[in-house]
Design a protein around this motif. Structure first.
Motif, PDB file in Angstrom:
ATOM      1  N   TYR A 290      15.219  26.564  -8.296  1.00  0.00           N
ATOM      2  CA  TYR A 290      15.779  25.737  -9.374  1.00  0.00           C
ATOM      3  C   TYR A 290      14.743  24.830 -10.035  1.00  0.00           C
ATOM      4  O   TYR A 290      15.044  24.162 -11.023  1.00  0.00           O
ATOM      5  CB  TYR A 290      16.919  24.868  -8.837  1.00  0.00           C
ATOM      6  CG  TYR A 290      18.054  25.670  -8.244  1.00  0.00           C
ATOM      7  CD1 TYR A 290      18.858  26.468  -9.061  1.00  0.00           C
ATOM      8  CD2 TYR A 290      18.308  25.650  -6.876  1.00  0.00           C
ATOM      9  CE1 TYR A 290      19.894  27.219  -8.516  1.00  0.00           C
ATOM     10  CE2 TYR A 290      19.334  26.394  -6.328  1.00  0.00           C
ATOM     11  CZ  TYR A 290      20.123  27.183  -7.157  1.00  0.00           C
ATOM     12  OH  TYR A 290      21.140  27.930  -6.615  1.00  0.00           O
ATOM     13  N   GLY A 291      13.567  24.747  -9.420  1.00  0.00           N
ATOM     14  CA  GLY A 291      12.549  23.833  -9.951  1.00  0.00           C
ATOM     15  C   GLY A 291      12.762  22.407  -9.516  1.00  0.00           C
ATOM     16  O   GLY A 291      11.972  21.528  -9.856  1.00  0.00           O
ATOM     17  N   VAL A 292      13.837  22.150  -8.770  1.00  0.00           N
ATOM     18  CA  VAL A 292      14.173  20.796  -8.338  1.00  0.00           C
ATOM     19  C   VAL A 292      14.860  20.881  -6.985  1.00  0.00           C
ATOM     20  O   VAL A 292      15.597  21.832  -6.709  1.00  0.00           O
ATOM     21  CB  VAL A 292      15.048  20.071  -9.394  1.00  0.00           C
ATOM     22  CG1 VAL A 292      16.285  20.871  -9.759  1.00  0.00           C
ATOM     23  CG2 VAL A 292      15.426  18.664  -8.942  1.00  0.00           C
ATOM     24  N   ALA A 293      14.576  19.900  -6.127  1.00  0.00           N
ATOM     25  CA  ALA A 293      15.225  19.836  -4.823  1.00  0.00           C
ATOM     26  C   ALA A 293      15.225  18.387  -4.346  1.00  0.00           C
ATOM     27  O   ALA A 293      14.393  17.577  -4.780  1.00  0.00           O
ATOM     28  CB  ALA A 293      14.510  20.721  -3.809  1.00  0.00           C
ATOM     29  N   GLN A 294      16.147  18.085  -3.458  1.00  0.00           N
ATOM     30  CA  GLN A 294      16.247  16.723  -2.933  1.00  0.00           C
ATOM     31  C   GLN A 294      15.539  16.607  -1.584  1.00  0.00           C
ATOM     32  O   GLN A 294      15.568  17.545  -0.778  1.00  0.00           O
ATOM     33  CB  GLN A 294      17.721  16.361  -2.739  1.00  0.00           C
ATOM     34  CG  GLN A 294      17.935  14.898  -2.388  1.00  0.00           C
ATOM     35  CD  GLN A 294      19.361  14.635  -1.899  1.00  0.00           C
ATOM     36  OE1 GLN A 294      19.733  14.960  -0.789  1.00  0.00           O
ATOM     37  NE2 GLN A 294      20.160  14.056  -2.769  1.00  0.00           N
ATOM     38  N   ALA A 295      14.920  15.473  -1.362  1.00  0.00           N
ATOM     39  CA  ALA A 295      14.375  15.157  -0.046  1.00  0.00           C
ATOM     40  C   ALA A 295      14.772  13.720   0.272  1.00  0.00           C
ATOM     41  O   ALA A 295      14.934  12.894  -0.634  1.00  0.00           O
ATOM     42  CB  ALA A 295      12.859  15.287  -0.045  1.00  0.00           C
ATOM     43  N   VAL A 296      14.955  13.436   1.552  1.00  0.00           N
ATOM     44  CA  VAL A 296      15.248  12.072   1.971  1.00  0.00           C
ATOM     45  C   VAL A 296      14.018  11.539   2.694  1.00  0.00           C
ATOM     46  O   VAL A 296      13.551  12.131   3.662  1.00  0.00           O
ATOM     47  CB  VAL A 296      16.491  12.009   2.876  1.00  0.00           C
ATOM     48  CG1 VAL A 296      16.783  10.562   3.269  1.00  0.00           C
ATOM     49  CG2 VAL A 296      17.687  12.618   2.176  1.00  0.00           C
ATOM     50  N   VAL A 297      13.467  10.465   2.176  1.00  0.00           N
ATOM     51  CA  VAL A 297      12.229   9.905   2.714  1.00  0.00           C
ATOM     52  C   VAL A 297      12.492   8.466   3.126  1.00  0.00           C
ATOM     53  O   VAL A 297      12.753   7.615   2.268  1.00  0.00           O
ATOM     54  CB  VAL A 297      11.100   9.942   1.656  1.00  0.00           C
ATOM     55  CG1 VAL A 297       9.829   9.361   2.230  1.00  0.00           C
ATOM     56  CG2 VAL A 297      10.867  11.364   1.180  1.00  0.00           C
TER      57      VAL A 297
ATOM     58  N   THR B 289       0.841  -1.202   0.000  1.00  0.00           N
ATOM     59  CA  THR B 289       0.000   0.000   0.000  1.00  0.00           C
ATOM     60  C   THR B 289       0.875   1.251   0.000  1.00  0.00           C
ATOM     61  O   THR B 289       2.016   1.219   0.433  1.00  0.00           O
ATOM     62  CB  THR B 289      -0.901   0.057   1.249  1.00  0.00           C
ATOM     63  OG1 THR B 289      -0.065  -0.046   2.395  1.00  0.00           O
ATOM     64  CG2 THR B 289      -1.913  -1.075   1.275  1.00  0.00           C
ATOM     65  N   LEU B 290       0.274   2.323  -0.464  1.00  0.00           N
ATOM     66  CA  LEU B 290       0.996   3.579  -0.598  1.00  0.00           C
ATOM     67  C   LEU B 290       0.937   4.353   0.720  1.00  0.00           C
ATOM     68  O   LEU B 290      -0.127   4.525   1.301  1.00  0.00           O
ATOM     69  CB  LEU B 290       0.312   4.383  -1.703  1.00  0.00           C
ATOM     70  CG  LEU B 290       1.135   5.319  -2.555  1.00  0.00           C
ATOM     71  CD1 LEU B 290       2.259   4.565  -3.248  1.00  0.00           C
ATOM     72  CD2 LEU B 290       0.236   5.971  -3.591  1.00  0.00           C
ATOM     73  N   THR B 291       2.099   4.803   1.167  1.00  0.00           N
ATOM     74  CA  THR B 291       2.153   5.662   2.351  1.00  0.00           C
ATOM     75  C   THR B 291       2.606   7.040   1.905  1.00  0.00           C
ATOM     76  O   THR B 291       3.598   7.160   1.179  1.00  0.00           O
ATOM     77  CB  THR B 291       3.169   5.117   3.373  1.00  0.00           C
ATOM     78  OG1 THR B 291       2.879   3.744   3.608  1.00  0.00           O
ATOM     79  CG2 THR B 291       3.095   5.874   4.686  1.00  0.00           C
ATOM     80  N   TRP B 292       1.861   8.060   2.326  1.00  0.00           N
ATOM     81  CA  TRP B 292       2.219   9.433   1.932  1.00  0.00           C
ATOM     82  C   TRP B 292       3.183  10.020   2.946  1.00  0.00           C
ATOM     83  O   TRP B 292       2.860  10.118   4.123  1.00  0.00           O
ATOM     84  CB  TRP B 292       0.959  10.290   1.804  1.00  0.00           C
ATOM     85  CG  TRP B 292       0.131   9.882   0.632  1.00  0.00           C
ATOM     86  CD1 TRP B 292      -0.939   9.038   0.644  1.00  0.00           C
ATOM     87  CD2 TRP B 292       0.329  10.261  -0.728  1.00  0.00           C
ATOM     88  NE1 TRP B 292      -1.422   8.881  -0.636  1.00  0.00           N
ATOM     89  CE2 TRP B 292      -0.670   9.623  -1.497  1.00  0.00           C
ATOM     90  CE3 TRP B 292       1.242  11.089  -1.380  1.00  0.00           C
ATOM     91  CZ2 TRP B 292      -0.776   9.779  -2.880  1.00  0.00           C
ATOM     92  CZ3 TRP B 292       1.142  11.247  -2.761  1.00  0.00           C
ATOM     93  CH2 TRP B 292       0.142  10.600  -3.488  1.00  0.00           C
ATOM     94  N   GLN B 293       4.361  10.389   2.472  1.00  0.00           N
ATOM     95  CA  GLN B 293       5.410  10.895   3.361  1.00  0.00           C
ATOM     96  C   GLN B 293       5.607  12.386   3.129  1.00  0.00           C
ATOM     97  O   GLN B 293       5.804  12.815   1.993  1.00  0.00           O
ATOM     98  CB  GLN B 293       6.741  10.190   3.047  1.00  0.00           C
ATOM     99  CG  GLN B 293       6.659   8.682   3.068  1.00  0.00           C
ATOM    100  CD  GLN B 293       6.817   8.115   4.464  1.00  0.00           C
ATOM    101  OE1 GLN B 293       6.903   8.854   5.443  1.00  0.00           O
ATOM    102  NE2 GLN B 293       6.837   6.798   4.565  1.00  0.00           N
ATOM    103  N   PRO B 294       5.588  13.185   4.200  1.00  0.00           N
ATOM    104  CA  PRO B 294       5.820  14.618   4.042  1.00  0.00           C
ATOM    105  C   PRO B 294       7.273  14.900   3.666  1.00  0.00           C
ATOM    106  O   PRO B 294       8.182  14.226   4.158  1.00  0.00           O
ATOM    107  CB  PRO B 294       5.487  15.184   5.427  1.00  0.00           C
ATOM    108  CG  PRO B 294       5.677  14.052   6.367  1.00  0.00           C
ATOM    109  CD  PRO B 294       5.358  12.796   5.600  1.00  0.00           C
ATOM    110  N   THR B 295       7.474  15.883   2.797  1.00  0.00           N
ATOM    111  CA  THR B 295       8.846  16.229   2.401  1.00  0.00           C
ATOM    112  C   THR B 295       9.072  17.733   2.574  1.00  0.00           C
ATOM    113  O   THR B 295       9.271  18.181   3.689  1.00  0.00           O
ATOM    114  CB  THR B 295       9.167  15.774   0.964  1.00  0.00           C
ATOM    115  OG1 THR B 295       8.304  16.429   0.042  1.00  0.00           O
ATOM    116  CG2 THR B 295       9.016  14.264   0.815  1.00  0.00           C
ATOM    117  N   LEU B 296       9.033  18.460   1.479  1.00  0.00           N
ATOM    118  CA  LEU B 296       9.417  19.872   1.482  1.00  0.00           C
ATOM    119  C   LEU B 296       8.212  20.764   1.204  1.00  0.00           C
ATOM    120  O   LEU B 296       7.246  20.333   0.585  1.00  0.00           O
ATOM    121  CB  LEU B 296      10.428  20.128   0.354  1.00  0.00           C
ATOM    122  CG  LEU B 296      11.572  19.155   0.183  1.00  0.00           C
ATOM    123  CD1 LEU B 296      12.262  19.396  -1.149  1.00  0.00           C
ATOM    124  CD2 LEU B 296      12.550  19.346   1.329  1.00  0.00           C
TER     125      LEU B 296
END
Ligand code: FES
Length: 103
Positions: free
Chosen positions: A16-23, A1-8
């Motif tokens: 920049y239109g792009v960023a990294q997140a660690v989930v 099942t899909l778990t929704w993880q908060p990021t940024l």
């Protein structure tokens, strides 16, 4: 099942239109394209490079290492030397944060 993880917050993508997140220990690259948000695995499928360090041009992310490109909406490898698609993740905006859906 899909778990929704908060990021940024979406504001992190403004410059920049792009960023990294660690989930959950997984590095994700998040993208903003025309007011919509997308996510892929951060690691290039061609080598040890972070797509979040790449250059976003429309819906294409250019890898910083060998300038291969992927479509951030589909994950498809569209520019050499990339040939293997990058994994994509669903994104939704909730409570002011981009949430990434992960298995
Ligand atoms: Fe990304 Fe080579 S590592 S194109």
């Amino acid at each position: 099942t899909l778990t929704w993880q908060p990021t940024l917050p979406p504001s992190d993508l403004e410059q920049y239109g792009v960023a990294q997140a660690v989930v959950g220990g997984t590095k994700i690259a998040l993208y903003a394209v025309d007011g919509e948000y997308f996510a892929t695995a951060d690691l290039c499928t061609h080598g040890a490079a972070s797509l979040a360090d790449g250059y976003l041009d429309g819906e294409l992310i250019e890898c910083p290492l060998h300038q291969g490109t992927f479509n951030v909406k589909t994950g498809a490898a569209v520019g050499a030397p990339c040939t293997i698609a990058v994994k994509t993740f669903p994104v939704k905006l909730e409570d002011g944060l981009l949430h990434v859906g992960m298995e």
